[in-house]
Structures are given as C-alpha cells and as structure tokens.
Design an enzyme around this catalytic site. Structure first.
Site, mmCIF file in Angstrom:
data_model
loop_
_atom_site.group_PDB
_atom_site.id
_atom_site.type_symbol
_atom_site.label_atom_id
_atom_site.label_comp_id
_atom_site.label_asym_id
_atom_site.label_seq_id
_atom_site.Cartn_x
_atom_site.Cartn_y
_atom_site.Cartn_z
ATOM 1 C CE1 TYR A 65 19.639 112.657 28.597
ATOM 2 C CE2 TYR A 65 18.625 114.522 27.478
ATOM 3 C CZ TYR A 65 18.996 113.181 27.494
ATOM 4 O OH TYR A 65 18.716 112.392 26.420
ATOM 5 C CD GLU A 67 23.595 111.001 28.886
ATOM 6 O OE1 GLU A 67 24.146 112.113 28.764
ATOM 7 O OE2 GLU A 67 23.410 110.219 27.942
ATOM 8 C CG ASP A 218 13.604 88.008 35.883
ATOM 9 O OD1 ASP A 218 12.960 88.824 36.572
ATOM 10 O OD2 ASP A 218 13.481 87.901 34.650
ATOM 11 C CB THR A 244 9.335 94.787 36.906
ATOM 12 O OG1 THR A 244 8.409 93.892 37.520
ATOM 13 C CG2 THR A 244 9.973 94.138 35.694
ATOM 14 C CE LYS A 247 5.965 91.899 35.074
ATOM 15 N NZ LYS A 247 7.295 92.426 34.741
ATOM 16 N NE ARG A 253 4.847 99.652 31.812
ATOM 17 C CZ ARG A 253 4.135 98.541 32.057
ATOM 18 N NH1 ARG A 253 2.991 98.607 32.702
ATOM 19 N NH2 ARG A 253 4.581 97.360 31.667
HETATM 20 N N1 DSN Z 1 5.137 91.351 29.988
HETATM 21 C C1 DSN Z 1 5.511 90.889 31.295
HETATM 22 C C2 DSN Z 1 4.500 89.969 31.847
HETATM 23 O O1 DSN Z 1 3.344 90.159 31.552
HETATM 24 O O2 DSN Z 1 4.833 89.045 32.578
HETATM 25 C C3 DSN Z 1 6.857 90.308 31.298
HETATM 26 O O3 DSN Z 1 7.685 91.077 30.518
#
Ligand code: DSN
Length: 441
Positions: A65, A67, A218, A244, A247, A253
C-alpha cells in the site's frame, strides 16, 4: 497408465510452475496464452508486452500500500516503492520531454477524469470529439460520468467525398474553431479512440489560444507512435497530455498524465486523493520498464513499422474493395466501412465470423453510421500487436486476403475453418511469447 497432458490441462500449462497450487487458473492462463499465440491480434488498442513488463507486473510490488506520492506516503515501508515510482516518473518525463509525470492512473479513463478534475469546475464547458466520429466515451458521452459533471460540446469530422485526392472524414477544424468561438469552452480536448489520421496538436493550440481555452491532448492510442518519433508530440503544446501505457506504447495496462510544472500539484491532487486510492505499484514498475524500452532505437524502428504495416494492410484491403474511412491511415489503425464491400454485412456479423476464423478485431461505428454502436457498419483493425510479433508488409497483404476470404465465405463453415487453419499456420511463424512456453525454468 499416465495420460499425456491435453491442451489446457494444468500439466501442459507453462504457468503450472508459478500456479501449481491453482490448476484452474493455470489452465485459463495457458488457454489465453494459446489464444493470443494462435489467432491474429488486430485490436487497435492491444499489444504484446515484453516478458520484462510481464515480470514487473506480476511482482511482489502488488503487496504494498502506498497512498500518496514518493516521499509523502500515508503508510510505512515505502522506501523501495518510492524508488520504483520515482524511476517510472523520471523515465516518463525523459521519454516524452515532460516537466511532470503522474504514473498512478489505473487506466486511460481515470487519467482523463483526473485531467478534467484538475483543470475544471463542475459545469464548465468542454469541446471534444463526437463518440460516433471517433471520440472516446470519456470525451463526454451521455453514458459516461464525464457528461454528468461537465457540459460537453462536440466537434466531428468533415463529410466523406468521392474525390480520392481529398477523401474527407478528417477533423473539421473550421467546426472546431466555430464551436470554440460560440461556446467559449474552458477546455478543448484533442484525441480520439477511432481515427486513423495524425492529430496535429498545433491547430488545436491555435484555436484554444484564440478563445482563451486550455488544451488537453488524449494520446491514449498514439502514445507509442509519439514516443517512437512517428507522430508529432503534443507535450509542451497541450497544457495536459493523457495517455495509456498498453496500446502502441506496449506496456502494462494503465494510464499516465504529463503536464508542465505549473499544473503538477493540481494533477497529482486530482489523481490522489481526488479519484484513486492506493496506486498499483506493480503496474507502475511495469510502466517504468515499458518507458525504458520505448526509448531504444529498436522501439523507434517498431513505431515506424507499425505505421508501415498499417498502410500495407489498408492498401491491400482497399484493393479488395473495402472502403477505408478517410481513405487510409497515418497511424496504427484502420477504420473499414463494410458497406462498400457488402451492404448487408454489419460490423457485428463481421467481427463474429472473423473471430471464428481466428482474426480478432472489433466492430466500430463509421462517421454518421446509421447502425447502432452495438451493431455498426465498420471494423477497426490495428497493427501494433502483430508488428511486435514480427510481421511485416508481406504478412499484412496475406492478412487482408484472409479477412476477405472469411467475410466472403461467412456462410460456408468449411471456408471459415480453412481460413482458421491458415491463420494458425501464419501465427506459428510469429510467436509473441516463444520464451514463455519454456516455463519458469
Ligand atoms: N477501449 C479502448 C479502445 O479500444 O480504444 C479505449 O478505451
């Protein structure tokens, strides 16, 4: 007599060494590893992380933990954790040239929510991309909490045109400028979840400056392309950049936020204690690994190859009669309008038959889609994962042929099975996790 282990049994599982005490989970992990290795992964938001990222993500750091932030925690025992998070933050800053990085967001949606929380008051107006033109749920969809806290106004893409030299379906900057003037948003959001072109931050900055708005970019999808130099960086152009890590960036993730030193305090406070509790330090360690990997020359080559492969896949599909939204791609994804191929074929049916053929992708709306988001008229295809597995333009042309055969033969189970067999053979030549099959050693 001892029976040979069958596919998916605990004995056959490469995970049995780690999960010996839990054959059910070991079996499921093995089955998923096999699915990922024997079917084509064309979901634009997915990738294959390195074994190093997997190792950090599956580590003892999950026990802790923490925080708070490094050197300002609410629990004891965080001296090592502080080093982990400091390392991840420093690597994120260095990779993207940012003054400040927050690596705690559990996902891209959390990162976006935190950025809004840091920059806005409830009820403020935000200008962002329409969901059915490629925007994300957190860009103000009625189904998202974002639309209940803030007032979203949406811009979209230009209409499609028959002119091949200017096919349209690109961000309508005249509309962005007009809406910005009319609505005086506090924040403009650039970025999308289903848009195959480069999103240049510069015109967004100009429009934001003209109306005194803040700019958030974004880059959930192209973060790896930005890191690898294949796309222009919004860092230093936008006030806040969200991303993110799983990707095109090829990490675990998760999400992250980048900003200038002036907004660091507000962004950190929005993530914790504003929206999240204890950070996932195992995921943060895995992010640190991915940030370092993305700074290598190999990753730059990878980012360029992802785009090259996507163009090759798009060209091969277009040759076979599939209309590509906006006429092509500049990034890792393609939006295919299936109506040009077969007016009766929905995205849902196409996704289902491709699944049976071992080709994993997702249905997607196309701009002004007459069908619902659950049915859709399009498919979204991405090349980030199979480029990691080592595929190149020649394989992309073969994949386009397999997609064509599966969709054309969708009522003929023998043809779908034949495509499935060829997909299995293609995937066998490009195993994403050959090392994993050897087990824990
Ligand atoms: N689910 C993601 C995507 O596939 O683009 C975006 O949140």
């Amino acid at each position: 007599m001892t029976q040979a282990p069958t596919r998916g049994s605990a004995e056959a599982s490469p995970f049995a060494g780690w999960l010996g005490g839990d054959p059910e989970v070991a079996r499921l992990l093995a089955e998923e590893a096999e699915r990922q290795s024997t079917t084509l992964q064309l979901i634009a938001s997915e990738n294959f992380t390195s074994p190093a990222v997997l190792a950090a993500g599956g580590s003892v750091l999950t026990n802790k933990y923490a925080e708070g932030y490094p050197h300002r925690r609410y629990y004891g025992g965080n001296s090592v954790i502080d080093e982990v998070e400091d390392l991840a933050r420093a690597r994120a800053r260095s990779l993207f040239g940012a003054e400040h990085a927050n690596v705690q967001p559990h996902a891209g949606a959390n990162a976006n929510l935190a950025a809004y929380t840091a920059l806005l008051r409830p009820g403020d107006t935000v200008l962002a991309m329409r969901l059915d033109h490629g925007g994300h749920l957190t860009h103000g969809s009625p189904a998202s909490i974002t639309s209940k806290i803030w007032r979203f106004v949406s811009y979209g893409v230009t209409p499609a045109s028959e002119d091949p030299s200017a096919p349209g379906e690109v961000i309508d900057f005249d509309q962005v400028a007009d809406l910005a003037k009319r609505e005086s948003p506090k924040l403009i959001v650039a970025g999308s979840t289903a848009y195959a072109r480069i999103i240049d931050p510069a015109p967004f900055r100009e429009i934001a400056d003209a109306v005194g708005a803040l700019l958030m970019y974004d880059m959930a999808h192209p973060a790896g392309l930005v890191a690898g130099g294949a796309h222009p960086s919004p860092v230093g152009v936008a006030d806040v950049v969200t991303l993110t890590t799983h990707k095109t960036l090829r990490g675990p993730r998760g999400g992250a936020i980048l900003c200038g030193a002036d907004l660091a305090k507000a962004v950190d406070a929005a993530v914790f204690p504003g929206l999240q509790g204890g950070p996932l330090e195992h995921a943060i360690a895995a992010k640190a690994v991915a940030f370092a990997e993305a700074q290598t020359p190999e990753f730059r080559a990878y980012a360029a190859q992802v785009v090259g492969n996507c163009r090759a896949l798009g060209a091969a599909l277009a040759e076979k009669g599939f209309r590509l939204v906006s006429g092509g791609t500049d990034n890792h994804m393609l939006l295919v309008d299936l109506r040009s191929f077969d007016a009766e074929l929905t995205g849902k049916e196409a996704q289902d038959v491709l699944d049976r053929a071992g080709i994993t992708c997702n249905r997607n709306t196309v701009p002004d889609d007459p069908r619902s988001p659950f049915v859709t008229s399009g498919l979204r295809l991405g090349t980030a994962a199979e480029t990691t597995a080592g595929m190149g333009p020649a394989e992309m042309a073969r994949v386009a042929g397999l997609i064509l055969r599966a969709l054309r033969g969708r009522h003929d189970e023998a043809e779908v099975a034949s495509v499935r067999a060829e997909v299995r053979e293609l995937c066998a030549a490009f195993p994403p996790y050959a090392a994993l099959a050897a087990g824990p050693g």
